[in-house]
Design a protein around this motif. Structure first.
Motif, short mmCIF file in Angstrom:
data_model
loop_
_atom_site.label_atom_id
_atom_site.label_comp_id
_atom_site.label_asym_id
_atom_site.label_seq_id
_atom_site.Cartn_x
_atom_site.Cartn_y
_atom_site.Cartn_z
N CYS A 1 -1.07 3.20 -2.25
CA CYS A 1 -1.28 2.45 -0.92
C CYS A 1 0.24 2.74 -0.35
CB CYS A 1 -1.54 1.24 -1.38
SG CYS A 1 -1.46 0.03 0.02
N ARG B 1 -2.42 10.63 0.48
CA ARG B 1 -2.13 9.52 1.54
C ARG B 1 -0.72 8.69 0.90
NH1 ARG B 1 -4.70 4.22 2.15
NH2 ARG B 1 -2.62 3.69 1.91
N LYS C 1 4.02 -0.45 6.16
CA LYS C 1 2.83 -1.21 5.70
C LYS C 1 2.66 -2.40 6.43
CE LYS C 1 0.89 -0.27 2.67
NZ LYS C 1 -0.25 0.67 2.96
N HIS D 1 -10.16 -0.43 0.37
CA HIS D 1 -9.92 -1.64 1.17
C HIS D 1 -11.11 -2.28 1.39
CE1 HIS D 1 -6.31 0.81 1.84
NE2 HIS D 1 -5.74 -0.72 2.10
N GLU E 1 -7.53 4.94 -2.91
CA GLU E 1 -6.16 4.56 -3.22
C GLU E 1 -6.27 4.85 -4.98
OE1 GLU E 1 -4.40 1.62 0.03
OE2 GLU E 1 -5.18 0.60 -2.01
N ASP F 1 -1.66 -3.24 -3.25
CA ASP F 1 -2.95 -2.86 -3.65
C ASP F 1 -3.24 -2.17 -4.94
OD1 ASP F 1 -3.76 -3.95 -1.27
OD2 ASP F 1 -3.93 -2.24 -0.09
N GLN G 1 -6.88 -2.72 -6.53
CA GLN G 1 -8.11 -1.83 -6.07
C GLN G 1 -7.76 -0.24 -6.14
OE1 GLN G 1 -7.67 -3.33 -1.91
NE2 GLN G 1 -6.74 -1.51 -1.17
MN MN Z 1 -3.74 -0.46 0.89
#
Ligand code: MN
Ligand code: PEP
Length: 339
Positions: free
Chosen positions: A103, A127, A132, A273, A299, A310, A313
């Motif tokens: 993330c 990514r 952020k 997300h 992610e 994050d 997740q």
């Molecule tokens: Mn994220």
């Protein structure tokens, strides 16, 4: 555009509307039925969009015929757009592109480790957030330019395309200098000045759907970028806010075929997300492939429990690799492929 008149509309009211339409340089075609009259209007609809004909006495309804998004629509381009992301990666064709990484970029070593893992599993785009959009001002805000430098270094070293979010129109040129794809986050989907700014660049843009936006709202936002001269736009479904609280957001899987029907632009699914929990990510990712998405953004973190954002997740690399295997099988069954 079609103007539907009320059954009780008088001759004088109908004539008044016809005169107004003609005065705007448009051509009215009147059809008189036994119950009511309708007026078909030929000419550029945009003129009528800013003229509220609904308020005229005698008008019941005004129905647009053309979609308000023009350049992004299927009417404008019948074939799917294929967008070149650089380094041999293209999105929108038969190949499903997988974007993966943390993330937030935390440091060069962890970014490199994660990047190696996701690349080995078949991801071609790395990514990592440097700016952020955190709900709390006290949460980690990202490494900024330093993070972008790390992303460029790792991307170059591993030959991966890079993607990172730009949150502020003042940072567009900075982020564009470092990354291959500019990400517009869901919170900024309707930041029209930012959209105009990325529309003025030549960089591909991943436009994330706002959490309270319709697919059509997303397409209108994409229209801002295309109308600025940048046709390299990738849509992204990342979950929307609903009353369901088992997931962080509700993945609107129907957004994939809906966007495909309405637009020629590629669409990516972000299961991370949407889910908010790593255990749900594989099912949503596979649903995205089955629904016909052109790519995924997932992610991944090698130590999710220590992630700056994050972690809950984020998939660990092993789970990401097995998900890739499953997604490849689904893609193959649909006549597509991943890598
Ligand atoms: Mn994220
Ligand atoms: C992200 O990709 O890390 C992110 C913040 O996404 P979204 O804008 O969809 O919340």
């Amino acid at each position: 555009m079609i103007i539907v008149l009320r059954p009780e509309a008088t001759e004088a009211q109908v004539n008044h509307i016809i005169d107004k339409v003609k005065a705007l340089g448009l051509t009215p075609h009147v059809s008189k039925g036994s119950e009511r009259t309708i007026i078909g209007v030929i000419g550029p609809e945009d003129i009528l969009r800013v003229t509220p004909l609904e308020v005229f006495p005698g008008v019941e309804n005004v129905i647009p015929v053309l979609s308000p998004f023009r350049l992004v629509s299927r009417e404008f381009r019948k074939d799917d757009s294929v967008i070149d992301l650089g380094k041999g990666v293209k999105i929108g064709g038969k190949e499903i592109v997988v974007m993966a990484g943390p993330c937030t970029i935390e440091n060069i070593d962890s970014l490199y480790e994660i990047a190696k893992e996701v690349k080995n599993a078949g991801a071609t785009v790395l990514r990592g957030g440097a700016f952020k959009p955190r709900t709390s001002p006290y949460s980690f805000q990202g490494l900024g330019k330093e993070g972008l430098q790390m992303l460029r270094e790792v991307g170059t070293e591993l030959g991966m395309v890079t993607i990172s979010e730009v949150m502020d129109s003042r940072d567009v040129n900075l982020v564009a200098d470092y990354v291959d794809v500019l990400q517009i986050g869901c919170r900024n989907m309707q930041n029209f000045n930012l959209l105009k700014e990325v529309g003025a660049t030549k960089k591909p843009v991943l436009l994330k759907r706002g959490m309270a936006s319709t697919v059509k709202d997303m397409l209108m936002s994409a229209e801002y970028i295309l109308s600025g001269g940048n046709f390299s736009v990738i849509l992204c479904e990342r979950g929307i806010r609903t009353f369901e609280d088992s997931t962080r957001n509700t993945l609107d899987i129907s957004a994939v075929p809906v966007a495909k029907q309405l637009s020629h632009l590629p669409i990516v699914v972000d299961p991370s997300h949407a889910a908010g929990k790593w255990g749900l990510v594989p099912a949503l990712a596979k649903a995205g492939v089955a629904a016909g998405c052109d790519g995924l953004i997932i992610e991944v973190h090698n130590h999710p429990e220590e992630a700056a954002s994050d972690g809950a997740q984020s998939l660990i690399p092993e789970n990401f690799a097995s998900l890739m295997g499953e997604m490849k099988a689904i893609a193959k069954a649909l006549g597509r492929n991943i890598l």
